[in-house]
Design a protein around this motif. Sequence first.
Motif: not given
Length: 421
Positions: A383-405
Amino acid sequence: MAPYEPEQDTTEADELSAGRRKAVRYVVPLAVAGVAAATIGLVPALATSGDPDLPDITAQELIEKIAASDTEQLSGTVKISTDLGLPSFGSGMTGGFAPGAGGGGGDDEGGKSAADPSAKLMELASGTHTLRIAADGPDKQKLSVLDDAAEYSLIHNGDDVWAYDSASNEAYHSKDGGAHADKNGKGGKGDRKDLPKELPATPKEFAEQALKAAEKSSTSVKVDGSAQVAGRDAYRLVLKPKDSGSTVGQITIAVDEKTGTPLKFTLSPAGGGSAVVDAGFTKVDFGKPSAATFDFKPPKGTKVTEEGDAAKKPGHPGGDLGDFKGEGPEGLNVIGDGWTSIAELKMPGGQGLPTSAAGSDEVPQEAAKFLDSLGDKVNGDFGSGTVFKTRLINALVTDDGKVYVGAVTKDALVKAANAAH
Protein backbone atom coordinates in the motif's frame (compact mmCIF):
# COMPACT_ATOMS: atom_id res chain seq x y z
CA MET A 1 54.51 -3.13 14.34
CA ALA A 2 54.00 -6.05 11.97
CA PRO A 3 50.85 -6.10 9.83
CA TYR A 4 47.76 -7.66 11.35
CA GLU A 5 46.02 -10.68 9.92
CA PRO A 6 43.59 -10.22 7.03
CA GLU A 7 39.87 -9.99 7.59
CA GLN A 8 38.34 -13.12 9.12
CA ASP A 9 36.56 -15.36 6.61
CA THR A 10 33.12 -16.87 7.14
CA THR A 11 34.78 -20.28 7.43
CA GLU A 12 36.26 -19.09 10.71
CA ALA A 13 32.87 -18.14 12.16
CA ASP A 14 32.62 -21.25 14.32
CA GLU A 15 36.09 -20.69 15.73
CA LEU A 16 35.23 -17.12 16.70
CA SER A 17 31.77 -17.88 18.04
CA ALA A 18 32.77 -19.26 21.46
CA GLY A 19 35.05 -16.33 22.22
CA ARG A 20 32.39 -13.87 21.13
CA ARG A 21 29.75 -15.41 23.35
CA LYS A 22 32.12 -15.15 26.30
CA ALA A 23 32.88 -11.56 25.40
CA VAL A 24 29.19 -10.71 25.32
CA ARG A 25 28.84 -12.10 28.81
CA TYR A 26 31.82 -10.37 30.36
CA VAL A 27 32.54 -7.28 28.29
CA VAL A 28 30.71 -5.03 30.75
CA PRO A 29 32.33 -6.09 34.03
CA LEU A 30 29.93 -4.16 36.25
CA ALA A 31 31.94 -1.00 35.95
CA VAL A 32 29.15 1.50 35.75
CA ALA A 33 27.04 -1.56 35.08
CA GLY A 34 23.95 -0.65 33.24
CA VAL A 35 24.08 3.12 33.52
CA ALA A 36 21.58 4.40 31.02
CA ALA A 37 21.60 6.58 28.18
CA ALA A 38 21.57 5.26 23.72
CA THR A 39 23.46 4.17 20.96
CA ILE A 40 29.47 9.82 18.57
CA GLY A 41 33.50 11.66 16.54
CA LEU A 42 35.14 12.61 19.73
CA VAL A 43 37.29 15.70 19.79
CA PRO A 44 40.73 15.14 18.26
CA ALA A 45 42.36 15.24 21.68
CA LEU A 46 40.73 11.91 22.48
CA ALA A 47 41.96 10.09 19.43
CA THR A 48 45.67 9.29 19.18
CA SER A 49 49.06 10.75 19.86
CA GLY A 50 50.81 8.27 17.59
CA ASP A 51 49.98 4.61 17.07
CA PRO A 52 51.79 2.50 19.70
CA ASP A 53 53.87 -0.49 18.63
CA LEU A 54 52.09 -3.48 20.18
CA PRO A 55 52.58 -7.26 19.83
CA ASP A 56 50.62 -8.89 17.02
CA ILE A 57 47.24 -10.29 18.02
CA THR A 58 44.44 -12.01 16.09
CA ALA A 59 40.79 -11.03 16.24
CA GLN A 60 40.01 -14.29 18.09
CA GLU A 61 42.69 -13.55 20.69
CA LEU A 62 41.51 -9.97 21.14
CA ILE A 63 37.89 -11.04 21.66
CA GLU A 64 39.08 -13.59 24.21
CA LYS A 65 41.09 -10.82 25.88
CA ILE A 66 37.90 -8.78 26.25
CA ALA A 67 36.10 -11.84 27.62
CA ALA A 68 38.84 -12.47 30.17
CA SER A 69 38.83 -8.87 31.41
CA ASP A 70 37.95 -8.75 35.10
CA THR A 71 37.88 -4.97 35.48
CA GLU A 72 35.47 -4.07 38.27
CA GLN A 73 37.22 -1.00 39.66
CA LEU A 74 37.80 2.17 37.69
CA SER A 75 37.14 5.87 37.56
CA GLY A 76 37.45 8.40 34.79
CA THR A 77 35.87 10.82 32.36
CA VAL A 78 33.96 9.78 29.24
CA LYS A 79 32.98 11.99 26.33
CA ILE A 80 29.97 10.72 24.44
CA SER A 81 28.40 12.20 21.31
CA THR A 82 25.53 11.11 19.08
CA ASP A 83 24.74 12.44 15.61
CA LEU A 84 21.64 10.74 14.28
CA GLY A 85 20.93 13.62 11.92
CA LEU A 86 17.77 14.64 13.74
CA PRO A 87 16.55 18.22 13.45
CA SER A 88 16.99 20.32 16.57
CA PHE A 89 14.10 22.07 18.25
CA GLY A 90 16.08 23.31 21.24
CA SER A 91 14.64 22.35 24.61
CA GLY A 92 11.50 21.15 22.87
CA MET A 93 13.31 18.15 21.50
CA THR A 94 14.34 16.81 24.86
CA GLY A 95 11.66 18.45 26.96
CA GLY A 96 8.75 17.85 24.62
CA PHE A 97 9.48 14.38 23.23
CA ALA A 98 11.44 12.61 25.94
CA PRO A 99 9.15 10.35 27.97
CA GLY A 100 7.88 12.09 31.04
CA ALA A 101 9.98 15.17 30.41
CA GLY A 102 8.44 18.47 31.30
CA GLY A 103 9.66 21.98 30.94
CA GLY A 104 10.85 23.77 34.00
CA GLY A 105 11.69 20.95 36.38
CA GLY A 106 9.70 19.63 39.31
CA ASP A 107 6.78 17.23 39.09
CA ASP A 108 4.93 17.66 35.82
CA GLU A 109 1.44 16.43 35.02
CA GLY A 110 2.85 12.96 34.45
CA GLY A 111 4.02 12.82 38.05
CA LYS A 112 7.70 12.47 37.26
CA SER A 113 10.49 13.92 39.34
CA ALA A 114 12.98 16.09 37.45
CA ALA A 115 15.60 13.60 38.70
CA ASP A 116 13.83 10.49 37.36
CA PRO A 117 16.46 8.63 35.26
CA SER A 118 13.93 7.32 32.70
CA ALA A 119 13.52 10.83 31.28
CA LYS A 120 16.74 12.58 32.30
CA LEU A 121 19.12 10.14 30.70
CA MET A 122 17.34 10.33 27.33
CA GLU A 123 19.25 13.59 26.87
CA LEU A 124 22.35 11.51 26.19
CA ALA A 125 20.71 10.27 22.98
CA SER A 126 21.74 13.44 21.15
CA GLY A 127 24.56 15.98 21.18
CA THR A 128 27.85 15.81 23.06
CA HIS A 129 28.10 15.19 26.80
CA THR A 130 30.82 14.74 29.39
CA LEU A 131 30.36 12.00 31.98
CA ARG A 132 32.32 11.27 35.13
CA ILE A 133 32.14 7.61 36.14
CA ALA A 134 33.35 5.41 38.98
CA ALA A 135 32.83 1.76 39.87
CA ASP A 136 33.88 -0.56 42.67
CA GLY A 137 32.44 -3.98 41.98
CA PRO A 138 28.80 -4.95 41.48
CA ASP A 139 27.40 -2.94 44.38
CA LYS A 140 28.97 0.49 43.91
CA GLN A 141 28.70 2.58 40.76
CA LYS A 142 28.32 6.28 40.05
CA LEU A 143 27.73 8.26 36.89
CA SER A 144 27.53 12.05 36.68
CA VAL A 145 26.47 14.06 33.63
CA LEU A 146 28.34 17.38 33.72
CA ASP A 147 26.77 20.55 32.34
CA ASP A 148 28.14 24.08 32.42
CA ALA A 149 26.28 25.10 35.57
CA ALA A 150 24.70 21.88 36.83
CA GLU A 151 25.32 18.19 37.43
CA TYR A 152 23.09 15.14 37.28
CA SER A 153 24.25 12.04 39.18
CA LEU A 154 23.20 8.42 39.49
CA ILE A 155 24.62 6.58 42.50
CA HIS A 156 24.26 2.88 43.30
CA ASN A 157 25.57 1.99 46.75
CA GLY A 158 24.49 -1.35 48.20
CA ASP A 159 20.72 -1.44 48.56
CA ASP A 160 20.16 2.14 47.43
CA VAL A 161 19.98 3.81 44.03
CA TRP A 162 19.88 7.62 44.10
CA ALA A 163 19.48 10.12 41.28
CA TYR A 164 20.11 13.80 41.97
CA ASP A 165 19.54 16.81 39.71
CA SER A 166 21.38 19.87 41.03
CA ALA A 167 19.56 22.23 38.63
CA SER A 168 16.16 21.54 40.19
CA ASN A 169 17.46 20.34 43.58
CA GLU A 170 15.38 17.19 43.23
CA ALA A 171 16.32 13.60 44.05
CA TYR A 172 14.86 10.24 43.06
CA HIS A 173 15.37 7.21 45.33
CA SER A 174 14.73 3.50 44.93
CA LYS A 175 15.54 0.54 47.16
CA ASP A 176 16.93 -2.85 46.19
CA GLY A 177 14.14 -5.18 45.06
CA GLY A 178 11.51 -2.47 45.40
CA ALA A 179 9.85 -3.29 42.10
CA HIS A 180 9.62 -7.01 42.85
CA ALA A 181 9.24 -7.08 46.61
CA ASP A 182 7.29 -9.90 48.22
CA LYS A 183 4.49 -9.43 50.75
CA ASN A 184 7.08 -8.76 53.45
CA GLY A 185 8.67 -6.00 51.38
CA LYS A 186 11.78 -8.02 50.60
CA GLY A 187 13.15 -8.52 47.13
CA GLY A 188 14.09 -11.87 45.70
CA LYS A 189 17.67 -12.94 45.15
CA GLY A 190 17.58 -11.87 41.52
CA ASP A 191 15.87 -8.55 42.15
CA ARG A 192 18.91 -6.37 42.87
CA LYS A 193 18.66 -3.01 41.09
CA ASP A 194 21.73 -1.82 39.28
CA LEU A 195 21.61 1.54 37.57
CA PRO A 196 19.03 1.79 34.76
CA LYS A 197 19.87 0.13 31.44
CA GLU A 198 17.63 1.82 28.88
CA LEU A 199 20.58 3.17 26.87
CA PRO A 200 24.32 2.47 26.88
CA ALA A 201 26.62 5.25 28.15
CA THR A 202 30.14 3.80 28.28
CA PRO A 203 32.44 2.16 25.69
CA LYS A 204 31.93 -1.18 27.44
CA GLU A 205 28.18 -1.07 27.14
CA PHE A 206 28.30 -0.12 23.46
CA ALA A 207 30.88 -2.85 22.83
CA GLU A 208 28.64 -5.47 24.43
CA GLN A 209 25.90 -4.73 21.94
CA ALA A 210 28.31 -4.73 19.00
CA LEU A 211 29.81 -8.09 19.97
CA LYS A 212 26.36 -9.65 19.90
CA ALA A 213 26.30 -8.83 16.21
CA ALA A 214 29.80 -10.27 15.86
CA GLU A 215 28.42 -13.71 16.69
CA LYS A 216 26.82 -13.80 13.26
CA SER A 217 28.67 -15.15 10.23
CA SER A 218 27.39 -12.06 8.39
CA THR A 219 30.01 -10.00 10.24
CA SER A 220 33.64 -9.54 9.25
CA VAL A 221 35.97 -9.13 12.21
CA LYS A 222 39.58 -8.01 12.16
CA VAL A 223 42.22 -6.19 14.20
CA ASP A 224 43.13 -2.96 12.43
CA GLY A 225 46.21 -1.45 14.03
CA SER A 226 46.57 0.30 17.35
CA ALA A 227 45.73 3.60 18.99
CA GLN A 228 46.29 5.51 22.19
CA VAL A 229 43.16 6.43 24.13
CA ALA A 230 43.24 8.42 27.37
CA GLY A 231 47.01 7.89 27.51
CA ARG A 232 46.74 4.08 27.26
CA ASP A 233 47.84 1.75 24.46
CA ALA A 234 44.98 -0.03 22.74
CA TYR A 235 44.20 -2.39 19.87
CA ARG A 236 41.49 -1.48 17.35
CA LEU A 237 38.91 -4.21 16.75
CA VAL A 238 36.77 -3.55 13.64
CA LEU A 239 33.38 -5.13 12.91
CA LYS A 240 31.68 -4.73 9.51
CA PRO A 241 28.38 -6.06 8.16
CA LYS A 242 28.81 -8.30 5.13
CA ASP A 243 25.18 -8.08 4.05
CA SER A 244 23.93 -5.16 1.99
CA GLY A 245 21.05 -3.09 3.27
CA SER A 246 22.45 -2.14 6.68
CA THR A 247 22.96 1.53 7.57
CA VAL A 248 25.97 0.55 9.69
CA GLY A 249 29.30 1.04 7.92
CA GLN A 250 31.61 -0.29 10.59
CA ILE A 251 32.14 -0.39 14.34
CA THR A 252 35.57 0.23 15.86
CA ILE A 253 36.34 -0.72 19.46
CA ALA A 254 39.60 0.41 21.07
CA VAL A 255 40.61 -2.31 23.56
CA ASP A 256 43.08 -1.59 26.35
CA GLU A 257 46.21 -3.66 25.69
CA LYS A 258 46.85 -4.47 29.38
CA THR A 259 43.36 -4.97 30.85
CA GLY A 260 41.21 -5.92 27.84
CA THR A 261 38.77 -3.14 28.75
CA PRO A 262 37.03 -1.31 25.86
CA LEU A 263 38.19 2.31 26.02
CA LYS A 264 36.47 3.76 22.97
CA PHE A 265 33.55 2.85 20.71
CA THR A 266 32.86 4.38 17.29
CA LEU A 267 29.95 3.56 14.97
CA SER A 268 30.39 4.90 11.44
CA PRO A 269 27.41 4.99 9.07
CA ALA A 270 27.38 3.28 5.68
CA GLY A 271 26.50 6.62 4.12
CA GLY A 272 29.78 8.21 5.21
CA GLY A 273 30.41 11.40 7.14
CA SER A 274 30.95 11.83 10.86
CA ALA A 275 30.38 9.01 13.33
CA VAL A 276 26.83 8.35 14.45
CA VAL A 277 28.05 7.21 17.85
CA ASP A 278 31.41 7.87 19.45
CA ALA A 279 32.05 7.24 23.13
CA GLY A 280 35.44 7.09 24.79
CA PHE A 281 37.49 7.80 27.85
CA THR A 282 39.44 11.02 28.01
CA LYS A 283 40.82 10.01 31.43
CA VAL A 284 40.78 6.61 33.09
CA ASP A 285 42.23 5.10 36.28
CA PHE A 286 41.90 1.41 37.11
CA GLY A 287 42.58 1.94 40.80
CA LYS A 288 40.00 1.49 43.56
CA PRO A 289 37.84 4.63 43.94
CA SER A 290 37.44 6.18 47.38
CA ALA A 291 34.49 4.76 49.33
CA ALA A 292 33.24 8.32 49.83
CA THR A 293 32.66 8.55 46.06
CA PHE A 294 29.51 6.48 46.46
CA ASP A 295 28.10 8.22 49.53
CA PHE A 296 25.04 10.38 48.97
CA LYS A 297 22.78 12.36 51.27
CA PRO A 298 20.23 14.75 49.76
CA PRO A 299 21.23 18.36 50.41
CA LYS A 300 19.02 20.39 52.72
CA GLY A 301 15.83 21.48 50.98
CA THR A 302 15.98 18.76 48.31
CA LYS A 303 12.63 17.44 47.10
CA VAL A 304 12.89 13.62 47.29
CA THR A 305 10.65 11.30 45.25
CA GLU A 306 10.55 7.66 46.28
CA GLU A 307 10.17 5.12 43.50
CA GLY A 308 6.89 3.75 44.83
CA ASP A 309 5.35 7.20 45.16
CA ALA A 310 6.10 8.13 41.54
CA ALA A 311 4.75 4.85 40.19
CA LYS A 312 1.34 5.55 41.74
CA LYS A 313 0.88 8.87 39.95
CA PRO A 314 -1.13 9.19 36.71
CA GLY A 315 1.00 9.06 33.60
CA HIS A 316 3.94 7.27 35.24
CA PRO A 317 5.26 4.28 33.25
CA GLY A 318 4.44 2.05 36.23
CA GLY A 319 0.79 3.04 35.77
CA ASP A 320 -0.68 3.90 32.39
CA LEU A 321 2.15 2.31 30.42
CA GLY A 322 2.52 -0.70 32.68
CA ASP A 323 1.29 -3.08 30.00
CA PHE A 324 4.49 -2.44 28.04
CA LYS A 325 6.83 -2.84 31.00
CA GLY A 326 9.07 -5.84 30.50
CA GLU A 327 7.21 -6.87 27.35
CA GLY A 328 7.46 -5.94 23.69
CA PRO A 329 4.61 -4.15 21.92
CA GLU A 330 1.68 -6.33 20.89
CA GLY A 331 2.23 -8.21 17.67
CA LEU A 332 6.00 -7.64 17.56
CA ASN A 333 7.71 -9.77 14.91
CA VAL A 334 11.38 -9.74 13.93
CA ILE A 335 12.14 -10.24 10.25
CA GLY A 336 15.61 -11.55 9.44
CA ASP A 337 18.55 -11.42 11.83
CA GLY A 338 21.90 -9.76 12.41
CA TRP A 339 22.63 -6.32 10.99
CA THR A 340 19.64 -6.29 8.64
CA SER A 341 16.96 -7.50 11.07
CA ILE A 342 13.72 -5.51 10.97
CA ALA A 343 11.11 -5.27 13.71
CA GLU A 344 7.49 -5.40 12.55
CA LEU A 345 4.75 -4.22 14.90
CA LYS A 346 1.33 -2.60 14.94
CA MET A 347 0.51 1.01 15.75
CA PRO A 348 -1.73 1.49 18.81
CA GLY A 349 -5.32 1.38 17.61
CA GLY A 350 -4.33 -0.27 14.33
CA GLN A 351 -4.22 3.02 12.40
CA GLY A 352 -1.43 4.80 10.59
CA LEU A 353 -0.41 8.43 10.94
CA PRO A 354 -2.72 11.21 9.75
CA THR A 355 -2.36 11.90 6.02
CA SER A 356 -0.97 15.34 6.85
CA ALA A 357 0.52 15.46 10.32
CA ALA A 358 0.90 19.23 10.18
CA GLY A 359 -2.79 19.65 9.46
CA SER A 360 -4.10 17.31 12.16
CA ASP A 361 -5.55 18.45 15.46
CA GLU A 362 -4.44 15.12 16.92
CA VAL A 363 -0.73 15.84 16.45
CA PRO A 364 0.94 18.69 18.42
CA GLN A 365 2.46 21.30 16.12
CA GLU A 366 6.01 20.67 17.38
CA ALA A 367 5.66 16.91 16.89
CA ALA A 368 4.15 17.45 13.45
CA LYS A 369 7.11 19.63 12.42
CA PHE A 370 9.48 16.92 13.61
CA LEU A 371 7.67 14.11 11.77
CA ASP A 372 7.23 16.00 8.51
CA SER A 373 10.91 16.96 8.43
CA LEU A 374 11.91 13.29 8.54
CA GLY A 375 9.28 11.60 6.42
CA ASP A 376 9.35 10.34 2.82
CA LYS A 377 6.15 9.00 1.25
CA VAL A 378 6.57 5.52 -0.27
CA ASN A 379 4.34 3.04 -2.11
CA GLY A 380 4.50 -0.70 -2.75
CA ASP A 381 2.56 -3.95 -2.72
CA PHE A 382 1.78 -3.22 0.94
CA GLY A 383 0.00 0.00 0.00
CA SER A 384 1.41 3.38 1.01
CA GLY A 385 3.19 4.80 4.01
CA THR A 386 5.91 7.12 5.29
CA VAL A 387 9.57 6.35 5.94
CA PHE A 388 11.12 8.33 8.79
CA LYS A 389 14.89 8.56 8.51
CA THR A 390 17.87 9.12 10.75
CA ARG A 391 21.52 8.40 9.95
CA LEU A 392 21.20 5.00 11.63
CA ILE A 393 17.63 3.90 12.40
CA ASN A 394 14.87 4.12 9.80
CA ALA A 395 11.17 3.32 10.22
CA LEU A 396 8.35 2.72 7.76
CA VAL A 397 4.86 3.51 9.08
CA THR A 398 2.20 2.19 6.71
CA ASP A 399 -1.17 3.88 6.29
CA ASP A 400 -2.89 0.76 7.62
CA GLY A 401 -1.03 0.98 10.94
CA LYS A 402 2.00 -1.29 10.64
CA VAL A 403 5.56 -0.24 11.54
CA TYR A 404 8.81 -1.66 10.15
CA VAL A 405 11.96 -0.40 11.89
CA GLY A 406 15.66 -1.24 11.86
CA ALA A 407 19.20 -0.08 11.12
CA VAL A 408 18.49 -0.66 7.44
CA THR A 409 17.91 1.37 4.28
CA LYS A 410 14.57 2.67 3.04
CA ASP A 411 14.58 0.08 0.25
CA ALA A 412 15.08 -2.73 2.77
CA LEU A 413 12.07 -1.53 4.77
CA VAL A 414 9.85 -1.37 1.68
CA LYS A 415 11.01 -4.84 0.61
CA ALA A 416 10.16 -6.25 4.06
CA ALA A 417 6.72 -4.62 4.02
CA ASN A 418 6.00 -6.00 0.53
CA ALA A 419 7.08 -9.50 1.59
CA ALA A 420 4.84 -9.38 4.68
CA HIS A 421 1.84 -8.17 2.67
